[in-house]
Design a protein around this motif. Structure first.
Motif, mmCIF file in Angstrom:
data_model
loop_
_atom_site.group_PDB
_atom_site.id
_atom_site.type_symbol
_atom_site.label_atom_id
_atom_site.label_comp_id
_atom_site.label_asym_id
_atom_site.label_seq_id
_atom_site.Cartn_x
_atom_site.Cartn_y
_atom_site.Cartn_z
ATOM 1 N N UNK A 1 0.753 -1.200 -0.005
ATOM 2 C CA UNK A 1 -0.021 0.103 0.085
ATOM 3 C C UNK A 1 0.924 1.358 -0.006
ATOM 4 N N UNK A 2 0.570 2.154 -0.813
ATOM 5 C CA UNK A 2 1.400 3.271 -0.980
ATOM 6 C C UNK A 2 0.935 4.535 0.261
ATOM 7 N N UNK A 3 1.580 5.609 0.357
ATOM 8 C CA UNK A 3 1.275 6.629 1.244
ATOM 9 C C UNK A 3 -0.319 7.344 0.479
ATOM 10 N N UNK A 4 -0.347 7.353 -0.671
ATOM 11 C CA UNK A 4 -1.378 8.135 -1.227
ATOM 12 C C UNK A 4 -2.803 7.007 -1.056
ATOM 13 N N UNK A 5 -2.413 5.692 -1.165
ATOM 14 C CA UNK A 5 -3.655 4.680 -0.684
ATOM 15 C C UNK A 5 -3.864 4.608 0.658
ATOM 16 N N UNK A 6 -3.082 4.653 1.515
ATOM 17 C CA UNK A 6 -3.173 4.815 2.720
ATOM 18 C C UNK A 6 -4.120 5.948 3.327
ATOM 19 N N UNK A 7 -3.640 7.288 2.617
ATOM 20 C CA UNK A 7 -4.553 8.546 2.913
ATOM 21 C C UNK A 7 -5.932 8.043 2.557
ATOM 22 N N UNK A 8 -6.339 7.590 1.406
ATOM 23 C CA UNK A 8 -7.445 7.169 0.764
ATOM 24 C C UNK A 8 -8.043 6.354 1.661
ATOM 25 N N UNK A 10 -7.890 5.898 4.800
ATOM 26 C CA UNK A 10 -8.328 6.502 6.347
ATOM 27 C C UNK A 10 -9.311 7.562 5.981
ATOM 28 N N UNK A 11 -9.251 8.187 4.816
ATOM 29 C CA UNK A 11 -10.411 9.327 4.451
ATOM 30 C C UNK A 11 -11.750 8.719 4.441
ATOM 31 N N UNK A 12 -11.686 7.269 3.695
ATOM 32 C CA UNK A 12 -13.094 6.738 3.491
ATOM 33 C C UNK A 12 -13.522 6.157 4.806
ATOM 34 N N UNK A 13 -12.477 5.592 5.639
ATOM 35 C CA UNK A 13 -13.082 4.750 6.911
ATOM 36 C C UNK A 13 -13.588 6.007 7.803
ATOM 37 N N UNK A 14 -12.738 7.180 7.882
ATOM 38 C CA UNK A 14 -13.125 8.101 9.150
ATOM 39 C C UNK A 14 -14.303 8.983 8.506
ATOM 40 N N UNK A 15 -14.555 9.366 7.164
ATOM 41 C CA UNK A 15 -15.133 10.297 6.916
ATOM 42 C C UNK A 15 -14.726 11.652 6.563
ATOM 43 N N UNK A 16 -13.523 11.890 6.970
ATOM 44 C CA UNK A 16 -12.666 13.012 6.701
ATOM 45 C C UNK A 16 -12.274 13.192 5.307
ATOM 46 N N UNK A 20 -7.394 16.643 4.732
ATOM 47 C CA UNK A 20 -7.182 16.925 6.259
ATOM 48 C C UNK A 20 -6.489 15.557 6.601
ATOM 49 N N UNK A 21 -6.490 14.374 6.242
ATOM 50 C CA UNK A 21 -6.059 13.159 6.589
ATOM 51 C C UNK A 21 -4.469 13.299 6.074
ATOM 52 N N UNK A 22 -4.259 13.885 4.838
ATOM 53 C CA UNK A 22 -2.922 13.953 4.493
ATOM 54 C C UNK A 22 -2.229 15.252 5.554
#
Length: 93
Positions: A1-8, A10-16, A20-22
């Motif tokens: 998993x890349x950093x951008x995939x991780x950010x995506x 987390x954003x999807x799971x948290x609703x943020x 903001x996640x980045x």
């Protein structure tokens, strides 16, 4: 998993928002860098990860191409240790 995939993810799971996640990830990285650079304390996230600065002592090494003995100077390094919950996840528990 890349950093951008991780950010995506987390954003999807948290609703943020991804932005903001980045920002949060960048600040987390900054804090880890500062703690490790100072070397005075250990940053610990119980059950997950810990980060700390360590010292490597000077030692005698060997050039693998020539076999020549060389002196390796003392240096600082970073130590990242997996916590118990992360280790359990890796084992499938």
């Amino acid at each position: 998993m890349t950093k951008s995939e991780l950010i995506s993810e987390i954003a999807e799971r948290s609703g943020l928002a991804k932005s903001d996640v980045e920002k949060c990830m960048k600040e987390f990285e900054g804090v880890v860098h500062e703690v490790v650079a100072k070397g005075e304390e250990k940053l610990t996230m119980p059950g997950f990860l810990s980060f700390e600065q360590t010292m490597r002592s000077a030692r005698t090494g060997r050039n693998p191409q020539t076999g020549e003995t060389i002196q390796v100077p003392a240096s600082k390094a970073v130590k990242v240790t997996a916590g118990s919950k992360l280790k359990a996840s890796a084992k499938g528990a």
